[in-house]
Design an enzyme around this catalytic site. Structure first.
Site, short mmCIF file in Angstrom:
data_model
loop_
_atom_site.label_atom_id
_atom_site.label_comp_id
_atom_site.label_asym_id
_atom_site.label_seq_id
_atom_site.Cartn_x
_atom_site.Cartn_y
_atom_site.Cartn_z
N ASP A 160 45.53 -19.92 50.32
CA ASP A 160 44.69 -19.09 49.45
C ASP A 160 43.22 -19.52 49.58
O ASP A 160 42.31 -18.69 49.62
CB ASP A 160 45.16 -19.24 48.00
CG ASP A 160 46.67 -19.06 47.90
OD1 ASP A 160 47.14 -17.94 48.17
OD2 ASP A 160 47.38 -20.04 47.61
N HIS A 188 50.15 -20.28 43.06
CA HIS A 188 50.13 -19.54 44.33
C HIS A 188 50.87 -18.22 44.10
O HIS A 188 52.05 -18.08 44.40
CB HIS A 188 50.81 -20.36 45.43
CG HIS A 188 50.99 -19.59 46.70
ND1 HIS A 188 49.95 -19.08 47.43
CD2 HIS A 188 52.11 -19.21 47.38
CE1 HIS A 188 50.40 -18.42 48.49
NE2 HIS A 188 51.73 -18.49 48.47
P1 NAD Z 1 62.09 -17.95 57.24
O1 NAD Z 1 63.15 -17.17 56.56
O2 NAD Z 1 61.61 -17.52 58.58
O3 NAD Z 1 62.54 -19.47 57.39
C1 NAD Z 1 63.07 -20.18 56.33
C2 NAD Z 1 64.05 -21.18 56.92
O4 NAD Z 1 64.51 -22.00 55.85
C3 NAD Z 1 65.27 -20.51 57.54
O5 NAD Z 1 65.42 -20.95 58.89
C4 NAD Z 1 66.43 -20.97 56.66
O6 NAD Z 1 67.63 -21.18 57.39
C5 NAD Z 1 65.86 -22.29 56.12
N1 NAD Z 1 66.50 -22.75 54.89
C6 NAD Z 1 67.00 -22.02 53.87
N2 NAD Z 1 67.57 -22.83 52.95
C7 NAD Z 1 67.39 -24.09 53.38
C8 NAD Z 1 67.78 -25.36 52.89
N3 NAD Z 1 68.45 -25.48 51.75
N4 NAD Z 1 67.44 -26.44 53.60
C9 NAD Z 1 66.79 -26.34 54.76
N5 NAD Z 1 66.41 -25.16 55.30
C10 NAD Z 1 66.71 -24.06 54.62
O7 NAD Z 1 60.88 -18.09 56.21
P2 NAD Z 1 59.38 -18.52 56.50
O8 NAD Z 1 58.61 -17.30 56.82
O9 NAD Z 1 59.35 -19.67 57.43
O10 NAD Z 1 58.93 -18.94 55.02
C11 NAD Z 1 59.47 -20.08 54.38
C12 NAD Z 1 59.01 -20.13 52.94
O11 NAD Z 1 57.60 -20.34 52.87
C13 NAD Z 1 59.26 -18.86 52.14
O12 NAD Z 1 59.70 -19.21 50.83
C14 NAD Z 1 57.91 -18.21 52.09
O13 NAD Z 1 57.76 -17.34 51.00
C15 NAD Z 1 57.04 -19.42 51.95
N6 NAD Z 1 55.61 -19.24 52.25
C16 NAD Z 1 54.74 -19.93 51.45
C17 NAD Z 1 53.38 -19.84 51.68
C18 NAD Z 1 52.40 -20.57 50.85
O14 NAD Z 1 51.18 -20.38 51.01
N7 NAD Z 1 52.80 -21.42 49.91
C19 NAD Z 1 52.92 -19.02 52.73
C20 NAD Z 1 53.85 -18.35 53.52
C21 NAD Z 1 55.21 -18.47 53.26
C1 LMR Z 2 51.74 -15.86 51.38
O1 LMR Z 2 50.89 -16.04 50.51
O2 LMR Z 2 51.47 -15.30 52.46
C2 LMR Z 2 53.15 -16.35 51.16
O3 LMR Z 2 53.27 -16.97 49.91
C3 LMR Z 2 54.17 -15.32 51.38
C4 LMR Z 2 54.23 -14.33 50.23
O4 LMR Z 2 55.32 -14.10 49.72
O5 LMR Z 2 53.18 -13.82 49.86
#
Ligand code: NAD
Ligand code: LMR
Length: 329
Positions: A160, A188
């Site tokens: 962010d 967030h």
């Molecule tokens: P994705 O679905 O591509 O990958 C997530 C992975 O986590 C998968 O491979 C899944 O098998 C694994 N997983 C699920 N449960 C698990 C567990 N108990 N232990 C270990 N691994 C496990 O998702 P992504 O795009 O890589 O996103 C991951 C997370 O990050 C999501 O929750 C997404 O919303 C979040 N995210 C946060 C931000 C932020 O700024 N904070 C930004 C983008 C995404």
């Molecule tokens: C983001 O900010 O891109 C991530 O937290 C993914 C989402 O759900 O917005």
């Protein structure tokens, strides 16, 4: 290559989208420079085969700073001796969902991982939660790890922060390097508050330079706060490379320190600063020295900012209540 012992870095969700961007940069030194790293990669059992493929690619890079890789589906084994943990693994939201909708789906992951970290991580463990809803997942992990000091649990709002830097840079026609003292406050989520009243552009108040409250309220704040949804809408998938980049920058700065004269946004357990109830993991302006962050004190919070911060903090309190009712903390 350095002769230092490898730093063990655990990454969960390692076979996911963010993992695919994150691992290669960690392995090539983006977090710790020349210090060798050992990757400890956690996945759920069905994703282990895909993760083996990622490890083959890591091998094929022959990174000079990658001292070893271990994978597994048992957090108690994978987190053994970990010095840094990036908790990414969780379900991402789909179009039309708010991040809070993921609370019950993802919350349970963080009770188990908090307990495992508590039992087997190294004494100097630092834990950064990226998986959504990141702030409250970090609260769950922290609460389930009573032997680890609370301040070792952070959540990611650096994405962010970076989004706000680039939106402001475009508005004022200056490079991002001209901007200092950006702050994201709160959660967030769509309630987060990117604060331009304390931000400087070439030493001048960003709010005064922009001098356009309508742009601030109608364009800047919603663009930053809803950027995640805009990316899901455009890509059909949530942000990944930019999220991995932010995860790296947060951890790099938490270990190595923030730049002289500037600060970054980090979601950290509140100590009551700026009226944020103690214990909530909320985003603040932070500096880091010798691996320890401090919340920047004494910033002026005007009436507009106060209302925005309070609204985001109220959402964090609601989330805390919800996970308490779910028995997760
Ligand atoms: P994705 O679905 O591509 O990958 C997530 C992975 O986590 C998968 O491979 C899944 O098998 C694994 N997983 C699920 N449960 C698990 C567990 N108990 N232990 C270990 N691994 C496990 O998702 P992504 O795009 O890589 O996103 C991951 C997370 O990050 C999501 O929750 C997404 O919303 C979040 N995210 C946060 C931000 C932020 O700024 N904070 C930004 C983008 C995404
Ligand atoms: C983001 O900010 O891109 C991530 O937290 C993914 C989402 O759900 O917005």
């Amino acid at each position: 290559m350095s002769t230092a012992a490898p730093v063990k870095i655990a990454v969960t969700g390692a076979a996911g989208q963010i993992g695919y961007s994150l691992l290669f940069r960690i392995a090539s030194g983006a977090v710790l420079g020349d210090t060798p790293v050992e990757l400890r990669l956690l996945e759920i059992t069905p994703a282990l085969k895909a993760l083996e493929g990622v490890v083959m690619e890591l091998d094929d890079c022959a990174f000079r700073t990658l001292a070893g890789v271990e994978i597994g589906d048992d957090p108690k084994k994978v987190f053994e001796g970990a010095n840094l943990a990036m908790l990414v693994g969780a379900m991402p939201r789909k179009a039309g969902m708010e991040r809070g909708d993921l609370l019950s789906a993802n919350g349970a992951i963080f009770t188990q991982q908090g307990r495992a970290l508590n039992d087997v991580a190294a004494d100097d463990i630092k834990v950064l939660v990226t998986g959504n809803p990141a702030n409250t997942n970090a609260l769950i992990a922290m609460t389930n790890a009573p032997d680890i000091p609370n301040e070792r649990f952070n959540a990611l709002t650096r994405l962010d922060h970076n989004r706000a830097l680039s939106q402001l840079a475009a508005k004022v026609g200056r490079p991002v390097t001209a901007i200092q003292h950006m702050t994201i406050w709160g959660n967030h989520s769509a309630t987060q508050y990117p604060d331009l009243f304390n931000t400087l552009v070439d030493g001048q108040s960003a709010a005064e330079l922009v001098n356009d409250q309508e742009w601030l309220e109608q364009t800047f704040i919603p663009t930053v706060a809803k950027r995640g949804a805009a990316i899901i809408e455009a890509r059909g998938l949530s942000s990944a490379a930019s999220a991995a980049n932010a995860t790296i920058e947060h951890m790099r700065d938490w270990v190595g320190g923030t730049p002289e004269g500037d600060w970054v946004s980090m979601a950290v357990p509140s100590d009551g600063s700026y009226g944020v109830p103690e214990g909530l993991i909320s985003s603040f302006p932070c500096t880091v020295t010798d691996g320890k962050y401090e919340i920047v004190q004494g910033l002026e919070i005007n009436e507009f900012s106060r209302a925005k911060i309070d609204a985001s903090v109220a959402e964090l309190e609601d989330e805390r209540k919800a996970v308490t009712e779910l028995g997760l903390i």
